[in-house]
Write a protein that holds these residues in place. Structure first.
Motif, PDB file in Angstrom:
ATOM      1  N   LEU A 166       1.259   7.193  -6.445  1.00  0.00           N
ATOM      2  CA  LEU A 166       0.090   8.015  -6.810  1.00  0.00           C
ATOM      3  C   LEU A 166       0.041   9.332  -6.026  1.00  0.00           C
ATOM      4  CD1 LEU A 166      -2.501   5.077  -6.901  1.00  0.00           C
ATOM      5  CD2 LEU A 166      -1.354   6.164  -8.849  1.00  0.00           C
ATOM      6  N   THR A 167       0.894   9.461  -5.045  1.00  0.00           N
ATOM      7  CA  THR A 167       1.012  10.641  -4.163  1.00  0.00           C
ATOM      8  C   THR A 167      -0.293  11.008  -3.478  1.00  0.00           C
ATOM      9  OG1 THR A 167       0.620  12.279  -5.916  1.00  0.00           O
ATOM     10  CG2 THR A 167       2.901  11.590  -5.542  1.00  0.00           C
ATOM     11  N   ILE A 168      -1.080   9.988  -3.138  1.00  0.00           N
ATOM     12  CA  ILE A 168      -2.304  10.207  -2.371  1.00  0.00           C
ATOM     13  C   ILE A 168      -2.431   9.095  -1.346  1.00  0.00           C
ATOM     14  CG2 ILE A 168      -3.672  11.469  -4.108  1.00  0.00           C
ATOM     15  CD1 ILE A 168      -4.939   8.772  -4.849  1.00  0.00           C
ATOM     16  N   PRO A 169      -3.074   9.350  -0.213  1.00  0.00           N
ATOM     17  CA  PRO A 169      -3.307   8.265   0.750  1.00  0.00           C
ATOM     18  C   PRO A 169      -4.372   7.318   0.202  1.00  0.00           C
ATOM     19  CG  PRO A 169      -4.346  10.293   1.518  1.00  0.00           C
ATOM     20  CD  PRO A 169      -3.605  10.647   0.283  1.00  0.00           C
ATOM     21  N   ARG A 195       0.839  -1.201   0.000  1.00  0.00           N
ATOM     22  CA  ARG A 195       0.000   0.000   0.000  1.00  0.00           C
ATOM     23  C   ARG A 195       0.875   1.253   0.000  1.00  0.00           C
ATOM     24  NH1 ARG A 195      -1.598   2.908   4.286  1.00  0.00           N
ATOM     25  NH2 ARG A 195      -1.254   1.169   5.737  1.00  0.00           N
ATOM     26  N   HIS A 196       1.950   1.207   0.767  1.00  0.00           N
ATOM     27  CA  HIS A 196       2.858   2.360   0.841  1.00  0.00           C
ATOM     28  C   HIS A 196       3.467   2.650  -0.535  1.00  0.00           C
ATOM     29  CE1 HIS A 196       5.311   5.238   2.996  1.00  0.00           C
ATOM     30  NE2 HIS A 196       6.392   4.762   2.405  1.00  0.00           N
ATOM     31  N   GLU A 202       2.978 -12.923  -2.422  1.00  0.00           N
ATOM     32  CA  GLU A 202       2.467 -12.402  -3.689  1.00  0.00           C
ATOM     33  C   GLU A 202       0.957 -12.381  -3.613  1.00  0.00           C
ATOM     34  OE1 GLU A 202       3.458 -14.959  -6.969  1.00  0.00           O
ATOM     35  OE2 GLU A 202       2.682 -16.748  -5.967  1.00  0.00           O
ATOM     36  N   GLY A 203       0.370 -11.570  -4.482  1.00  0.00           N
ATOM     37  CA  GLY A 203      -1.089 -11.542  -4.483  1.00  0.00           C
ATOM     38  C   GLY A 203      -1.643 -10.396  -5.300  1.00  0.00           C
ATOM     39  N   ASN A 204      -2.954 -10.251  -5.222  1.00  0.00           N
ATOM     40  CA  ASN A 204      -3.678  -9.181  -5.894  1.00  0.00           C
ATOM     41  C   ASN A 204      -4.195  -8.191  -4.861  1.00  0.00           C
ATOM     42  OD1 ASN A 204      -3.354 -10.597  -8.319  1.00  0.00           O
ATOM     43  ND2 ASN A 204      -5.274 -11.701  -8.023  1.00  0.00           N
ATOM     44  N   CYS A 205      -4.269  -6.931  -5.274  1.00  0.00           N
ATOM     45  CA  CYS A 205      -4.725  -5.905  -4.332  1.00  0.00           C
ATOM     46  C   CYS A 205      -5.568  -4.872  -5.056  1.00  0.00           C
ATOM     47  CB  CYS A 205      -3.538  -5.238  -3.641  1.00  0.00           C
ATOM     48  SG  CYS A 205      -2.286  -4.623  -4.771  1.00  0.00           S
ATOM     49  N   THR A 206      -6.420  -4.227  -4.304  1.00  0.00           N
ATOM     50  CA  THR A 206      -7.234  -3.130  -4.839  1.00  0.00           C
ATOM     51  C   THR A 206      -7.199  -1.988  -3.838  1.00  0.00           C
ATOM     52  OG1 THR A 206      -8.709  -4.727  -5.887  1.00  0.00           O
ATOM     53  CG2 THR A 206      -9.506  -2.471  -5.725  1.00  0.00           C
ATOM     54  N   PHE A 207      -7.002  -0.781  -4.355  1.00  0.00           N
ATOM     55  CA  PHE A 207      -6.939   0.401  -3.485  1.00  0.00           C
ATOM     56  C   PHE A 207      -7.915   1.460  -3.964  1.00  0.00           C
ATOM     57  CE2 PHE A 207      -3.337  -1.181  -1.332  1.00  0.00           C
ATOM     58  CZ  PHE A 207      -2.421  -1.668  -2.262  1.00  0.00           C
ATOM     59  N   ALA A 208      -8.444   2.212  -3.007  1.00  0.00           N
ATOM     60  CA  ALA A 208      -9.296   3.358  -3.307  1.00  0.00           C
ATOM     61  C   ALA A 208      -8.729   4.579  -2.609  1.00  0.00           C
ATOM     62  CB  ALA A 208     -10.720   3.101  -2.840  1.00  0.00           C
ATOM     63  N   LYS A 209      -9.095   5.732  -3.107  1.00  0.00           N
ATOM     64  CA  LYS A 209      -8.643   6.973  -2.483  1.00  0.00           C
ATOM     65  C   LYS A 209      -9.216   7.052  -1.072  1.00  0.00           C
ATOM     66  CE  LYS A 209      -8.694  10.456  -5.356  1.00  0.00           C
ATOM     67  NZ  LYS A 209      -9.115  11.669  -6.108  1.00  0.00           N
ATOM     68  N   LYS A 210      -8.390   7.451  -0.118  1.00  0.00           N
ATOM     69  CA  LYS A 210      -8.826   7.506   1.276  1.00  0.00           C
ATOM     70  C   LYS A 210      -9.798   8.659   1.497  1.00  0.00           C
ATOM     71  CE  LYS A 210      -6.404   6.706   5.575  1.00  0.00           C
ATOM     72  NZ  LYS A 210      -5.097   6.817   6.257  1.00  0.00           N
TER      73      LYS A 210
END
Lengths: 127, 151
Positions: free
Chosen positions: A66-69, A59-60, A119-127
């Motif tokens: 992306l320069t966003i949390p 995540r970091h 290893e794995g898959n990940c999904t992130f959204a804007k905080k």
């Protein structure tokens, strides 16, 4: 008291990001000293980096790129294959793509001898 | 000398009696229920926790760890009931994890897990984290138990 998140940045080095045809490839080396708060009590006399901190490194990486949390909204097909002790360098890599206002990625974490740690898959959204 | 590990154990039970984890990485407070393939634990994030973000929120990965610790506490409870040493367990997989909502520092979280598969040393659990009736996170965790020293 030190927080897991605050101390994560200090453990990150050699961050790289490169746009590719299939997404944004990011990577960095992480090294967690014995004083990292995640080792305290995990476990007494046998410090092991918590698996969730392995995920937090990914995540970091995405946040740096992306320069966003970000919030991790999903993890899938994630495998943890090895233990990370204090002072061991791990190479964290992530291929990130934007999909409908979220970012999905495939990540890997390896030791310096290329042995797979996770290893794995990940999904992130804007905080 | 009294061996505390051989004393009867009752629920609710403080998590530190069931887990090898210690503060500040002991993130669940107690195991409150253990029936069949299900177990329930409670967790509350104190304001001085290492899991607090710089913005005052809870580290998102915290929700995965409390599912895993609930599973470990459940295994620790089973070991005490069966009068045997607890088995070392290693988190080896995570699937279908979704963080649906965030919670505030100081709220009491309820973690419910259900064992869905056990094949030798491999166990798979479905976990859910609630705040009151609101589902905050769901996921499937896989654990490998070390049974090398068992007969």
């Amino acid at each position: 008291m030190q927080s897991l998140q605050q101390e994560l940045s200090a453990c990150c080095q050699d961050f790289q990001a490169q746009k590719q045809e299939n997404g944004l490839q990011v990577s960095a080396i992480f090294c967690f000293p014995p004083s990292y708060p995640g080792f305290a009590g995990h476990f007494p006399e046998r410090p092991v980096l918590p698996a969730i901190i392995q995920l937090a490194t990914i995540r970091h990486l995405a946040e740096l790129a992306l320069t966003i949390p970000l919030l991790p909204t999903g993890y899938g097909r994630t495998k943890f294959r090895g233990i990370v002790p204090p002072d061991e360098k791990i190479l964290c890599s992530l291929l990130l793509k934007e999909v409908k206002e979220q970012w999905t990625g495939r990540f890997s974490i390896r030791r310096t001898n290329n042995e797979l740690v996770a290893e794995g898959n990940c999904t992130f959204a804007k905080k | 000398m009294t061996d505390t590990n051989k004393q009867p154990i009752f629920l609710p039970c403080p998590a530190e009696k069931l887990l090898p984890h210690r503060l500040p990485m002991l993130l669940i407070d107690s195991l409150i229920s253990r029936i069949g393939d299900r177990a329930t634990a409670l967790a509350k994030v104190p304001t001085d926790s290492i899991c607090i973000d710089p913005d005052g929120g809870i580290l998102p990965e915290f929700f995965i760890e409390i599912m895993a610790q609930t599973m470990a506490a459940s295994n620790g409870y089973d070991a005490r009931c069966e009068n045997r040493p607890p088995r070392s367990g290693f988190l080896v997989g995570l699937d279908n994890f979704q963080l649906l909502e965030r919670s505030a520092v100081g709220e009491t979280l309820r973690i419910e897990i259900l064992k869905t598969l056990e094949v030798g040393p491999l166990k798979i659990f479905e976990g859910q984290v609630f705040c009151d009736d609101k589902v905050l996170a769901v996921g499937e965790i896989k654990v490998w138990e070390d049974r090398e020293n068992e007969g």
